[in-house]
Motif scaffolding. Structure first.
Motif, PDB file in Angstrom:
ATOM      1  N   LEU A  86       0.826  -1.206   0.000  1.00 53.52           N
ATOM      2  CA  LEU A  86       0.000   0.000   0.000  1.00 53.52           C
ATOM      3  C   LEU A  86       0.863   1.260   0.000  1.00 53.52           C
ATOM      4  N   VAL A  87       1.856   1.305   0.856  1.00 51.32           N
ATOM      5  CA  VAL A  87       2.763   2.457   0.915  1.00 51.32           C
ATOM      6  C   VAL A  87       3.533   2.591  -0.395  1.00 51.32           C
ATOM      7  N   VAL A  88       4.012   1.486  -0.939  1.00 46.28           N
ATOM      8  CA  VAL A  88       4.732   1.527  -2.215  1.00 46.28           C
ATOM      9  C   VAL A  88       3.816   2.080  -3.310  1.00 46.28           C
ATOM     10  N   ALA A  89       2.569   1.633  -3.357  1.00 44.74           N
ATOM     11  CA  ALA A  89       1.628   2.117  -4.371  1.00 44.74           C
ATOM     12  C   ALA A  89       1.371   3.617  -4.223  1.00 44.74           C
ATOM     13  N   ILE A  90       1.222   4.065  -2.990  1.00 44.94           N
ATOM     14  CA  ILE A  90       0.994   5.494  -2.744  1.00 44.94           C
ATOM     15  C   ILE A  90       2.221   6.302  -3.149  1.00 44.94           C
ATOM     16  N   LEU A  91       3.397   5.868  -2.698  1.00 46.13           N
ATOM     17  CA  LEU A  91       4.628   6.599  -3.009  1.00 46.13           C
ATOM     18  C   LEU A  91       4.972   6.547  -4.493  1.00 46.13           C
ATOM     19  N   PHE A  92       4.584   5.451  -5.143  1.00 42.66           N
ATOM     20  CA  PHE A  92       4.850   5.286  -6.572  1.00 42.66           C
ATOM     21  C   PHE A  92       4.170   6.395  -7.367  1.00 42.66           C
ATOM     22  N   GLY A  93       3.022   6.840  -6.898  1.00 42.41           N
ATOM     23  CA  GLY A  93       2.268   7.875  -7.593  1.00 42.41           C
ATOM     24  C   GLY A  93       2.670   9.288  -7.218  1.00 42.41           C
ATOM     25  N   TYR A  94       3.557   9.439  -6.253  1.00 42.16           N
ATOM     26  CA  TYR A  94       3.980  10.767  -5.793  1.00 42.16           C
ATOM     27  C   TYR A  94       5.338  11.110  -6.393  1.00 42.16           C
ATOM     28  N   LYS A  95       5.443  12.288  -6.950  1.00 43.97           N
ATOM     29  CA  LYS A  95       6.718  12.762  -7.505  1.00 43.97           C
ATOM     30  C   LYS A  95       7.251  13.880  -6.619  1.00 43.97           C
ATOM     31  N   ILE A  96       8.510  13.760  -6.226  1.00 49.71           N
ATOM     32  CA  ILE A  96       9.161  14.792  -5.430  1.00 49.71           C
ATOM     33  C   ILE A  96       9.519  15.932  -6.376  1.00 49.71           C
ATOM     34  N   PRO A  97       8.989  17.130  -6.115  1.00 51.80           N
ATOM     35  CA  PRO A  97       9.273  18.245  -7.032  1.00 51.80           C
ATOM     36  C   PRO A  97      10.704  18.773  -6.868  1.00 51.80           C
ATOM     37  N   ASN A  98      11.234  19.286  -7.971  1.00 47.06           N
ATOM     38  CA  ASN A  98      12.540  19.955  -7.985  1.00 47.06           C
ATOM     39  C   ASN A  98      13.683  19.087  -7.470  1.00 47.06           C
ATOM     40  N   VAL A  99      13.633  17.806  -7.785  1.00 42.51           N
ATOM     41  CA  VAL A  99      14.699  16.886  -7.388  1.00 42.51           C
ATOM     42  C   VAL A  99      15.268  16.259  -8.652  1.00 42.51           C
ATOM     43  N   GLU A 100      16.573  16.135  -8.683  1.00 42.50           N
ATOM     44  CA  GLU A 100      17.242  15.488  -9.818  1.00 42.50           C
ATOM     45  C   GLU A 100      16.788  14.034  -9.905  1.00 42.50           C
ATOM     46  N   PRO A 101      16.332  13.582 -11.070  1.00 43.77           N
ATOM     47  CA  PRO A 101      15.922  12.174 -11.203  1.00 43.77           C
ATOM     48  C   PRO A 101      17.061  11.216 -10.863  1.00 43.77           C
ATOM     49  N   LEU A 102      16.742  10.178 -10.156  1.00 46.11           N
ATOM     50  CA  LEU A 102      17.743   9.180  -9.736  1.00 46.11           C
ATOM     51  C   LEU A 102      17.854   8.087 -10.801  1.00 46.11           C
ATOM     52  N   THR A 103      18.218   8.506 -12.000  1.00 49.53           N
ATOM     53  CA  THR A 103      18.241   7.600 -13.151  1.00 49.53           C
ATOM     54  C   THR A 103      19.346   6.555 -13.085  1.00 49.53           C
ATOM     55  N   PHE A 104      20.277   6.722 -12.163  1.00 52.94           N
ATOM     56  CA  PHE A 104      21.354   5.741 -12.014  1.00 52.94           C
ATOM     57  C   PHE A 104      20.903   4.502 -11.231  1.00 52.94           C
ATOM     58  N   LEU A 105      19.722   4.548 -10.616  1.00 53.03           N
ATOM     59  CA  LEU A 105      19.303   3.454  -9.736  1.00 53.03           C
ATOM     60  C   LEU A 105      18.845   2.158 -10.424  1.00 53.03           C
ATOM     61  N   PRO A 106      18.138   2.188 -11.551  1.00 56.18           N
ATOM     62  CA  PRO A 106      17.645   0.918 -12.110  1.00 56.18           C
ATOM     63  C   PRO A 106      18.697  -0.181 -12.300  1.00 56.18           C
TER      64      PRO A 106
END
Length: 176
Positions: A24-44
């Motif tokens: 449930l928390v993962v689903a909620i957080l998955f839909g939330y975008k942190i504004p003005n933050v550099e994308p963490l594209t190195f993580l996948p």
């Protein structure tokens, strides 16, 4: 005996809470975008690597217990749990800072990808209570129950770990 039953009841309550709360928390957080933050594209690739390492360690843990190396088995399994939590934190962090990537494959491979993705996601939710129950049986000293639960938990967890890598490899060409 009464103390063990009381502990088991508390553990079952926590397993239920965590098994519902985590997805449930993962689903909620998955839909939330942190504004003005550099994308963490190195993580996948990092969390895909964690999935691959988890798969290898799960196999090592099974071989360890089959060879009577209980302490090694316990340490490796604890490491797998820690890696799974680390994966989840990185996965959520990535999706909270980056737009989702669409799979660009066409035809039959698209169906294969979505089948693997759907089964991976579904079983990654199902594995939470399975791991917690299996682990709790050891904590409670019920090694026979641990062994019985492991026969279901191991192949599902291994599938989730391996398909996590496969999903990454299939979608990685479409990351922007």
């Amino acid at each position: 005996m009464e103390a063990v039953a009381k502990n088991e009841k508390k553990i079952k309550i926590w397993i239920t809470i965590l098994s519902v709360a985590i997805p449930l928390v993962v689903a909620i957080l998955f839909g939330y975008k942190i504004p003005n933050v550099e994308p963490l594209t190195f993580l996948p690739p990092i969390y895909a690597g964690i999935n691959g390492l988890t798969a290898i360690l799960l196999i090592i843990a099974v071989l360890a217990i089959k060879n009577g190396k209980q302490k090694l088995h316990q340490n490796v399994m604890t490491t797998c749990i820690v890696l799974s939590v680390l994966f989840l934190v990185m996965y959520v962090a990535y999706h909270m800072t980056s737009e989702s990537t669409s799979f660009g494959g066409e035809g039959f491979i698209r169906y294969v990808y979505f089948f693997i993705l759907f089964s991976h996601i579904t079983l990654s939710i199902a594995i939470i209570p399975l791991v917690l129950i299996t682990y709790s049986k050891t904590y409670l000293g019920d090694f026979e129950a641990h062994k019985r639960w492991s026969k279901y938990t191991f192949p599902i967890w291994l599938y989730v770990a391996v398909t996590g890598v496969v999903v990454y490899l299939m979608i990685s060409p479409y990351y922007s």
